[in-house]
Design a protein around this motif. Structure first.
Motif, PDB file in Angstrom:
ATOM      1  N   VAL A   1     -19.076  27.194 -30.719  1.00 18.96           N
ATOM      2  CA  VAL A   1     -17.768  26.592 -31.016  1.00 18.96           C
ATOM      3  C   VAL A   1     -16.654  27.589 -30.708  1.00 18.96           C
ATOM      4  CG1 VAL A   1     -16.302  25.650 -32.842  1.00 18.96           C
ATOM      5  CG2 VAL A   1     -18.720  25.049 -32.766  1.00 18.96           C
ATOM      6  N   GLY A   2     -16.889  28.875 -31.020  1.00 16.27           N
ATOM      7  CA  GLY A   2     -15.886  29.900 -30.747  1.00 16.27           C
ATOM      8  C   GLY A   2     -15.574  30.026 -29.269  1.00 16.27           C
ATOM      9  N   LEU A   3     -16.603  30.058 -28.440  1.00 16.17           N
ATOM     10  CA  LEU A   3     -16.407  30.169 -26.995  1.00 16.17           C
ATOM     11  C   LEU A   3     -15.740  28.916 -26.439  1.00 16.17           C
ATOM     12  CD1 LEU A   3     -19.846  31.765 -26.124  1.00 16.17           C
ATOM     13  CD2 LEU A   3     -17.633  32.825 -25.659  1.00 16.17           C
ATOM     14  N   ALA A   4     -16.172  27.737 -26.921  1.00 16.37           N
ATOM     15  CA  ALA A   4     -15.611  26.482 -26.426  1.00 16.37           C
ATOM     16  C   ALA A   4     -14.145  26.329 -26.827  1.00 16.37           C
ATOM     17  CB  ALA A   4     -16.430  25.303 -26.953  1.00 16.37           C
ATOM     18  N   SER A   5     -13.825  26.639 -28.090  1.00 12.24           N
ATOM     19  CA  SER A   5     -12.447  26.488 -28.553  1.00 12.24           C
ATOM     20  C   SER A   5     -11.520  27.510 -27.889  1.00 12.24           C
ATOM     21  CB  SER A   5     -12.377  26.615 -30.085  1.00 12.24           C
ATOM     22  OG  SER A   5     -12.868  27.870 -30.517  1.00 12.24           O
ATOM     23  N   ALA A   6     -12.026  28.712 -27.631  1.00  9.38           N
ATOM     24  CA  ALA A   6     -11.215  29.719 -26.947  1.00  9.38           C
ATOM     25  C   ALA A   6     -10.921  29.294 -25.515  1.00  9.38           C
ATOM     26  CB  ALA A   6     -11.933  31.064 -26.957  1.00  9.38           C
ATOM     27  N   SER A   7     -11.909  28.673 -24.881  1.00  2.00           N
ATOM     28  CA  SER A   7     -11.700  28.164 -23.526  1.00  2.00           C
ATOM     29  C   SER A   7     -10.701  27.014 -23.524  1.00  2.00           C
ATOM     30  CB  SER A   7     -13.041  27.701 -22.935  1.00  2.00           C
ATOM     31  OG  SER A   7     -12.861  27.096 -21.680  1.00  2.00           O
ATOM     32  N   LEU A   8     -10.802  26.142 -24.542  1.00  2.00           N
ATOM     33  CA  LEU A   8      -9.948  24.956 -24.608  1.00  2.00           C
ATOM     34  C   LEU A   8      -8.509  25.292 -24.981  1.00  2.00           C
ATOM     35  CD1 LEU A   8      -9.736  21.838 -24.573  1.00  2.00           C
ATOM     36  CD2 LEU A   8     -10.408  21.874 -26.992  1.00  2.00           C
ATOM     37  N   PHE A   9      -8.334  26.129 -26.010  1.00  2.00           N
ATOM     38  CA  PHE A   9      -6.991  26.376 -26.551  1.00  2.00           C
ATOM     39  C   PHE A   9      -6.314  27.617 -25.968  1.00  2.00           C
ATOM     40  CE2 PHE A   9      -9.124  24.054 -30.094  1.00  2.00           C
ATOM     41  CZ  PHE A   9      -8.340  22.910 -30.044  1.00  2.00           C
ATOM     42  N   LEU A  10      -7.104  28.606 -25.563  1.00  2.00           N
ATOM     43  CA  LEU A  10      -6.518  29.861 -25.075  1.00  2.00           C
ATOM     44  C   LEU A  10      -6.774  30.093 -23.590  1.00  2.00           C
ATOM     45  CD1 LEU A  10      -7.532  32.235 -28.038  1.00  2.00           C
ATOM     46  CD2 LEU A  10      -5.388  30.983 -27.730  1.00  2.00           C
ATOM     47  N   ASP A  11      -7.489  29.148 -22.980  1.00  3.17           N
ATOM     48  CA  ASP A  11      -7.809  29.241 -21.549  1.00  3.17           C
ATOM     49  C   ASP A  11      -8.552  30.541 -21.209  1.00  3.17           C
ATOM     50  OD1 ASP A  11      -7.839  28.105 -18.999  1.00  3.17           O
ATOM     51  OD2 ASP A  11      -6.055  29.218 -18.372  1.00  3.17           O
ATOM     52  N   GLU A  12      -9.420  30.974 -22.123  1.00  6.62           N
ATOM     53  CA  GLU A  12     -10.223  32.171 -21.857  1.00  6.62           C
ATOM     54  C   GLU A  12     -11.373  31.838 -20.911  1.00  6.62           C
ATOM     55  OE1 GLU A  12      -9.553  34.533 -26.110  1.00  6.62           O
ATOM     56  OE2 GLU A  12     -11.566  33.976 -25.463  1.00  6.62           O
ATOM     57  N   ARG A  13     -11.610  32.711 -19.962  1.00  8.83           N
ATOM     58  CA  ARG A  13     -12.697  32.519 -19.007  1.00  8.83           C
ATOM     59  C   ARG A  13     -13.563  33.767 -18.974  1.00  8.83           C
ATOM     60  NH1 ARG A  13     -11.114  28.236 -19.709  1.00  8.83           N
ATOM     61  NH2 ARG A  13     -10.332  26.665 -18.262  1.00  8.83           N
TER      62      ARG A  13
ATOM     63  N   TYR B   1      -6.622  42.399 -31.608  1.00  7.24           N
ATOM     64  CA  TYR B   1      -5.254  42.831 -31.327  1.00  7.24           C
ATOM     65  C   TYR B   1      -5.197  43.717 -30.083  1.00  7.24           C
ATOM     66  CZ  TYR B   1      -0.520  44.564 -32.237  1.00  7.24           C
ATOM     67  OH  TYR B   1       0.816  44.868 -32.141  1.00  7.24           O
ATOM     68  N   VAL B   2      -6.259  44.503 -29.849  1.00  6.80           N
ATOM     69  CA  VAL B   2      -6.252  45.419 -28.694  1.00  6.80           C
ATOM     70  C   VAL B   2      -6.990  44.844 -27.485  1.00  6.80           C
ATOM     71  CG1 VAL B   2      -6.035  47.472 -30.138  1.00  6.80           C
ATOM     72  CG2 VAL B   2      -8.317  46.687 -29.469  1.00  6.80           C
ATOM     73  N   GLY B   3      -7.274  43.548 -27.516  1.00  7.75           N
ATOM     74  CA  GLY B   3      -7.760  42.938 -26.276  1.00  7.75           C
ATOM     75  C   GLY B   3      -9.120  42.292 -26.292  1.00  7.75           C
ATOM     76  N   MET B   4      -9.738  42.111 -27.460  1.00  4.66           N
ATOM     77  CA  MET B   4     -11.017  41.404 -27.508  1.00  4.66           C
ATOM     78  C   MET B   4     -10.751  39.908 -27.488  1.00  4.66           C
ATOM     79  SD  MET B   4     -14.232  41.960 -27.532  1.00  4.66           S
ATOM     80  CE  MET B   4     -15.822  41.209 -27.881  1.00  4.66           C
ATOM     81  N   PRO B   5     -11.269  39.183 -26.491  1.00  2.30           N
ATOM     82  CA  PRO B   5     -11.054  37.736 -26.446  1.00  2.30           C
ATOM     83  C   PRO B   5     -11.675  37.038 -27.659  1.00  2.30           C
ATOM     84  CG  PRO B   5     -11.875  38.556 -24.344  1.00  2.30           C
ATOM     85  CD  PRO B   5     -12.019  39.672 -25.327  1.00  2.30           C
ATOM     86  N   ALA B   6     -11.065  35.942 -28.075  1.00  2.27           N
ATOM     87  CA  ALA B   6     -11.529  35.225 -29.268  1.00  2.27           C
ATOM     88  C   ALA B   6     -12.963  34.733 -29.101  1.00  2.27           C
ATOM     89  CB  ALA B   6     -10.598  34.053 -29.551  1.00  2.27           C
ATOM     90  N   GLY B   7     -13.281  34.158 -27.945  1.00  2.00           N
ATOM     91  CA  GLY B   7     -14.621  33.630 -27.726  1.00  2.00           C
ATOM     92  C   GLY B   7     -15.688  34.702 -27.775  1.00  2.00           C
ATOM     93  N   LEU B   8     -15.456  35.811 -27.072  1.00  2.88           N
ATOM     94  CA  LEU B   8     -16.431  36.902 -27.081  1.00  2.88           C
ATOM     95  C   LEU B   8     -16.536  37.539 -28.459  1.00  2.88           C
ATOM     96  CD1 LEU B   8     -16.040  38.825 -23.689  1.00  2.88           C
ATOM     97  CD2 LEU B   8     -17.978  37.458 -24.484  1.00  2.88           C
ATOM     98  N   ALA B   9     -15.425  37.596 -29.182  1.00  4.58           N
ATOM     99  CA  ALA B   9     -15.462  38.149 -30.544  1.00  4.58           C
ATOM    100  C   ALA B   9     -16.399  37.333 -31.420  1.00  4.58           C
ATOM    101  CB  ALA B   9     -14.059  38.184 -31.145  1.00  4.58           C
ATOM    102  N   SER B  10     -16.330  35.997 -31.295  1.00  3.30           N
ATOM    103  CA  SER B  10     -17.200  35.138 -32.099  1.00  3.30           C
ATOM    104  C   SER B  10     -18.670  35.373 -31.786  1.00  3.30           C
ATOM    105  CB  SER B  10     -16.849  33.664 -31.866  1.00  3.30           C
ATOM    106  OG  SER B  10     -17.252  33.228 -30.578  1.00  3.30           O
ATOM    107  N   LEU B  11     -18.956  35.757 -30.543  1.00  2.00           N
ATOM    108  CA  LEU B  11     -20.342  36.005 -30.138  1.00  2.00           C
ATOM    109  C   LEU B  11     -20.811  37.400 -30.545  1.00  2.00           C
ATOM    110  CD1 LEU B  11     -22.792  34.968 -28.387  1.00  2.00           C
ATOM    111  CD2 LEU B  11     -21.764  36.292 -26.529  1.00  2.00           C
TER     112      LEU B  11
END
Length: 310
Positions: free
Chosen positions: A248-260, A81-91
């Motif tokens: 999968v977390g990093l890939a899906s975050a990149s695909l669906f949320l355009d996280e880089r 909620y305070v700014g941790m990206p989904a992909g990095l959170a999964s890692l």
């Protein structure tokens, strides 16, 4: 592992990896503590009628629910909620493997093995690299809160070790009955009744989907299948699949949320994955190499002994 069970393991990996994207989506319309309350309420109410309570004292169920369910997800939802990206959170959440090692040494007096220590150092270096990149698509507060979530998960693992052999599905389901009331209390105290009412009265179809996914797909189906695999195969054969979750977390975050990720964050992520791999597979490699090393040493001695006698 049979092809059917291999497919089930991959289903769990995908469900848990995409879970982080779904959390991020859910947080767009529902504040973190209320999201946790709704998730675990949806898990606890129907499941309690179909799953037997494990034969454990309530104190252990409360300890499990307070750590691996309430603590982990209160920190994780707040972090995202305070700014941790989904992909990095999964890692970063996978740091729980190393916190578990440290807590096991502290509370259960278990000894570190060399591969565990090497993996811990490699992953710690990766986490340090990622942490120093605060502000690059990530907040420092989000990073620290995710580490707190990993600590809570690790404490829950210690509780699981302490209770010994028990029905894992029953432990998960009944442990999930602990968080709803504390989550509602935290939401009331931190987010306020007006915000709670506004979120519930204006809830969107996307938010409903997120809650249903988190409750049924990520929790009930995910843990049910994982428990089945653990009951049928050695943990050493099942545990390595968890390494695929952050991928999968990093890939899906990149695909669906355009996280880089920045180049430095990618380097840190690779170090963390390498550390996790050493932790999971290091002991197996050492065990496999040790007999060969001993045999090669013995053969070398056998070849040298005639020469020495001559």
């Amino acid at each position: 592992m049979s092809p059917k069970d291999l497919l089930l393991a991959l289903v769990v990996v995908v469900a848990w990896g995409v879970n982080f994207v779904v959390i991020k989506v859910g947080l767009h319309g529902i504040p973190p503590m209320l999201l946790g309350a709704l998730r675990f309420t949806l898990v606890a109410i129907p499941a309690a009628f179909f799953v037997k309570r494990p034969k454990l004292p309530w104190r252990w169920l409360i300890a499990y629910g307070a750590t691996i369910s309430l603590g982990q997800f209160a920190f994780l939802f707040s972090a995202m909620y305070v700014g941790m990206p989904a992909g990095l959170a999964s890692l970063v959440l996978q740091a729980q493997a190393f916190f578990t090692l440290m807590f096991a040494a502290l509370f259960l007096h278990e000894r570190f093995r060399l591969p565990n220590l090497v993996g811990l150092l490699i992953a710690a270096a990766g986490l340090a690299v990622i942490g120093l990149q605060g502000g690059h698509a990530m907040t420092l507060a989000g990073f620290v809160l995710t580490l707190c979530a990993a600590c809570s998960w690790a404490l829950g693992n210690i509780v699981t070790k302490k209770v010994g052999k028990v029905d894992l599905l029953g432990l998960v389901v009944w442990g999930n009955m602990i968080p709803p009331l504390p989550f509602f209390a935290l939401s009331y105290a931190l987010e306020g009744p007006r915000r709670m009412a506004a979120a519930l009265s204006n809830i969107s179809a996307t938010s409903i989907f997120a809650i249903v996914y988190l409750a049924f797909i990520a929790t009930l189906i995910g843990y049910s299948l994982w428990s089945r695999l653990l009951s049928r195969y050695p943990a050493s054969q099942v545990a390595p699949f968890s390494l695929l979750v952050p991928i999968v977390g990093l890939a899906s975050a990149s695909l669906f949320l355009d996280e880089r990720l920045s180049a430095v964050q990618v380097a840190g992520a690779l170090l963390v994955m390498a550390g996790l791999a050493v932790n999971v597979f290091g002991g197996w490699v050492v065990e496999r190499l040790s007999p060969r090393t001993l045999r090669s040493c013995d053969s070398s001695r056998a070849e040298d002994s005639p020469r020495n006698n001559a």
